[in-house]
Write a protein that holds these residues in place. Structure first.
Motif, PDB file in Angstrom:
ATOM      1  N   GLN A 155     220.108   9.527 104.751  1.00  0.00           N
ATOM      2  CA  GLN A 155     219.129   8.447 105.311  1.00  0.00           C
ATOM      3  C   GLN A 155     218.945   7.992 105.728  1.00  0.00           C
ATOM      4  OE1 GLN A 155     221.534   9.732 102.375  1.00  0.00           O
ATOM      5  NE2 GLN A 155     221.757   7.002 101.353  1.00  0.00           N
ATOM      6  N   THR A 177     215.639   5.241 104.602  1.00  0.00           N
ATOM      7  CA  THR A 177     216.036   4.910 103.787  1.00  0.00           C
ATOM      8  C   THR A 177     217.184   3.268 103.590  1.00  0.00           C
ATOM      9  OG1 THR A 177     215.581   6.282 102.474  1.00  0.00           O
ATOM     10  CG2 THR A 177     216.641   4.487 101.424  1.00  0.00           C
ATOM     11  N   LEU A 196     215.423   1.891  95.637  1.00  0.00           N
ATOM     12  CA  LEU A 196     214.727   2.669  96.569  1.00  0.00           C
ATOM     13  C   LEU A 196     216.247   3.445  97.355  1.00  0.00           C
ATOM     14  CD1 LEU A 196     213.302   3.204  99.464  1.00  0.00           C
ATOM     15  CD2 LEU A 196     213.766   1.478 100.443  1.00  0.00           C
ATOM     16  N   TRP A 197     217.436   2.346  97.264  1.00  0.00           N
ATOM     17  CA  TRP A 197     218.614   3.739  97.636  1.00  0.00           C
ATOM     18  C   TRP A 197     218.916   4.887  97.076  1.00  0.00           C
ATOM     19  CZ3 TRP A 197     221.622   4.025 101.635  1.00  0.00           C
ATOM     20  CH2 TRP A 197     222.527   4.610 101.470  1.00  0.00           C
ATOM     21  N   TYR A 218     206.097   6.036 103.023  1.00  0.00           N
ATOM     22  CA  TYR A 218     205.945   5.515 101.831  1.00  0.00           C
ATOM     23  C   TYR A 218     205.181   4.013 102.481  1.00  0.00           C
ATOM     24  CZ  TYR A 218     209.069   0.689 101.403  1.00  0.00           C
ATOM     25  OH  TYR A 218     210.207   0.128 100.977  1.00  0.00           O
ATOM     26  N   VAL A 262     207.704   6.461  95.458  1.00  0.00           N
ATOM     27  CA  VAL A 262     209.321   7.472  95.834  1.00  0.00           C
ATOM     28  C   VAL A 262     209.606   7.851  94.996  1.00  0.00           C
ATOM     29  CG1 VAL A 262     211.918   6.842  96.518  1.00  0.00           C
ATOM     30  CG2 VAL A 262     210.054   5.600  97.886  1.00  0.00           C
ATOM     31  N   GLU A 294     213.254  11.287 100.755  1.00  0.00           N
ATOM     32  CA  GLU A 294     213.582  11.322 102.398  1.00  0.00           C
ATOM     33  C   GLU A 294     214.349  12.220 102.816  1.00  0.00           C
ATOM     34  OE1 GLU A 294     215.897   9.698 106.067  1.00  0.00           O
ATOM     35  OE2 GLU A 294     214.974   8.329 104.191  1.00  0.00           O
ATOM     36  N   VAL A 299     208.356   1.566  96.193  1.00  0.00           N
ATOM     37  CA  VAL A 299     209.236   2.226  95.284  1.00  0.00           C
ATOM     38  C   VAL A 299     208.664   2.077  94.211  1.00  0.00           C
ATOM     39  CG1 VAL A 299     211.233   1.971  94.388  1.00  0.00           C
ATOM     40  CG2 VAL A 299     210.431   0.186  95.923  1.00  0.00           C
ATOM     41  N   GLY A 356     215.538   6.975  97.159  1.00  0.00           N
ATOM     42  CA  GLY A 356     214.349   7.445  98.568  1.00  0.00           C
ATOM     43  C   GLY A 356     215.071   8.734  99.334  1.00  0.00           C
ATOM     44  N   ASP A 357     216.566   9.078  99.021  1.00  0.00           N
ATOM     45  CA  ASP A 357     217.141   9.294  99.506  1.00  0.00           C
ATOM     46  C   ASP A 357     217.152  10.823  99.566  1.00  0.00           C
ATOM     47  OD1 ASP A 357     218.656   9.503  97.778  1.00  0.00           O
ATOM     48  OD2 ASP A 357     220.013  10.401  98.234  1.00  0.00           O
TER      49      ASP A 357
END
Length: 237
Positions: free
Chosen positions: A17, A20, A101-102, A121, A153, A109, A150, A105-106
Motif C-alpha cells: 500500500q 497509504t 488510514l493504516w 482520497y 476511506v 487502495e 479518512v 486504507g490498504d
C-alpha cells in the motif's frame, strides 16, 4: 470511542500500500517539522492559512495567509481544500486519523490501484471541506485534519468488506475482535449522533459526513473491474 489495530484482510492485487504509507509519512512529517515547534514552527496565524475557513472560502477565495511571518506567500482559499487535510491540531488528532488510514486504507487502495486511490482520497477530503463550508458558511473557525478524507476511506471499506474481522481498542484500552460492519457502523452512527447533539461547536461533524458520502459514492465507480461490493470474506488466508 475506539482505535483500530489490525484487520485480517490481505492484499490481493497490489504488493504494498505505497500510497497509504506515503500519506501517513507526509502527515507525520508535516506535523513533526512544522507543528511540534521542534524544527520550523508555524504560529497559529500561519498554520490557519492552510486551514479551510468557511467564511473566507464562501466569500470568494481571497488569499488567506502566509507560511512566513511577513505574509509574503499568500495562499488562495481554494487551495486550502487540499492543504487542510495535512494539518493536525495535536498528536492525538494525528494518531487517530493515521490509525484508521493504516488499517483500512490498504484494502481500499488494493481495490482501486495506486493512482485512483490518490484521486479518491483527495476528492473525499475536498468534498468534506466543501460540505462543511456549505453548512457553516459564516464560520471563521479553521477546519484542519484528515478526518474527512479518512471518513471516505471508512465508507469505502465498509461497502467493500463488511464481514472482515477487525481488532479494535475499545475505550482506548480493551482489545476486541469484531466485524468491520459493527466497528465502522458504530463509528458512522456516532458521527450523525454527535452532529445532532453537539452541532459543529468542537468537531467538524459535517466534514465527516461529507467524507462518508463521497467515499460511499466514489467506490462504486472507482474500484477496479471485477472487485465485488459487500464481499463475504470474514478473515484473511
Amino acid at each position: 470511542m475506539f482505535i483500530p489495530l489490525h484487520d485480517t484482510n490481505p492484499l490481493k492485487r497490489i504488493r504494498f500500500q505505497y500510497v497509504t504509507a506515503a500519506l501517513i509519512v507526509i502527515n507525520v512529517a508535516i506535523y513533526t517539522i512544522f507543528e511540534t515547534g521542534w524544527f520550523f514552527p508555524l504560529d497559529d496565524e500561519n498554520a490557519a492559512a492552510f486551514a479551510v475557513i468557511p467564511a473566507k472560502l464562501m466569500a470568494g477565495g481571497a488569499p488567506s495567509g502566509s507560511i512566513f511571518a511577513t505574509g509574503a506567500f499568500p495562499i488562495p482559499e481554494r487551495f486550502t481544500l487540499v492543504s487542510y487535510m495535512f494539518i493536525h491540531g495535536s498528536w492525538i488528532h494525528l494518531i487517530g486519523n493515521m490509525a484508521f488510514l493504516w488499517v483500512f486504507g490498504d484494502n481500499v487502495e488494493d481495490a482501486m490501484g495506486h493512482l485512483r486511490f490518490v484521486m479518491f482520497y483527495l476528492m473525499c477530503g475536498i468534498f468534506a471541506g466543501v460540505l462543511h463550508a456549505w453548512m457553516m458558511p459564516d464560520s471563521e473557525l479553521p477546519l484542519i485534519g484528515a478526518s474527512g478524507a479518512v471518513a471516505g476511506v471508512i465508507a469505502a471499506y465498509l461497502i467493500l468488506h463488511p464481514k472482515v474481522k477487525v481488532w479494535i481498542l475499545a475505550l482506548w484500552r480493551i482489545p476486541i475482535k469484531i466485524t468491520a460492519a459493527w466497528a465502522l457502523g458504530i463509528w458512522i452512527a456516532a458521527q450523525f449522533v454527535n452532529l445532532l447533539i453537539e452541532g459543529e461547536e468542537n468537531v467538524a461533524w459535517w466534514a465527516h459526513v461529507g467524507g462518508l458520502a463521497a467515499g460511499a459514492v466514489l467506490i462504486l465507480f472507482m474500484r477496479r473491474r471485477g472487485v465485488v461490493l459487500f464481499d463475504k470474506t470474514r478473515s484473511g488466508a
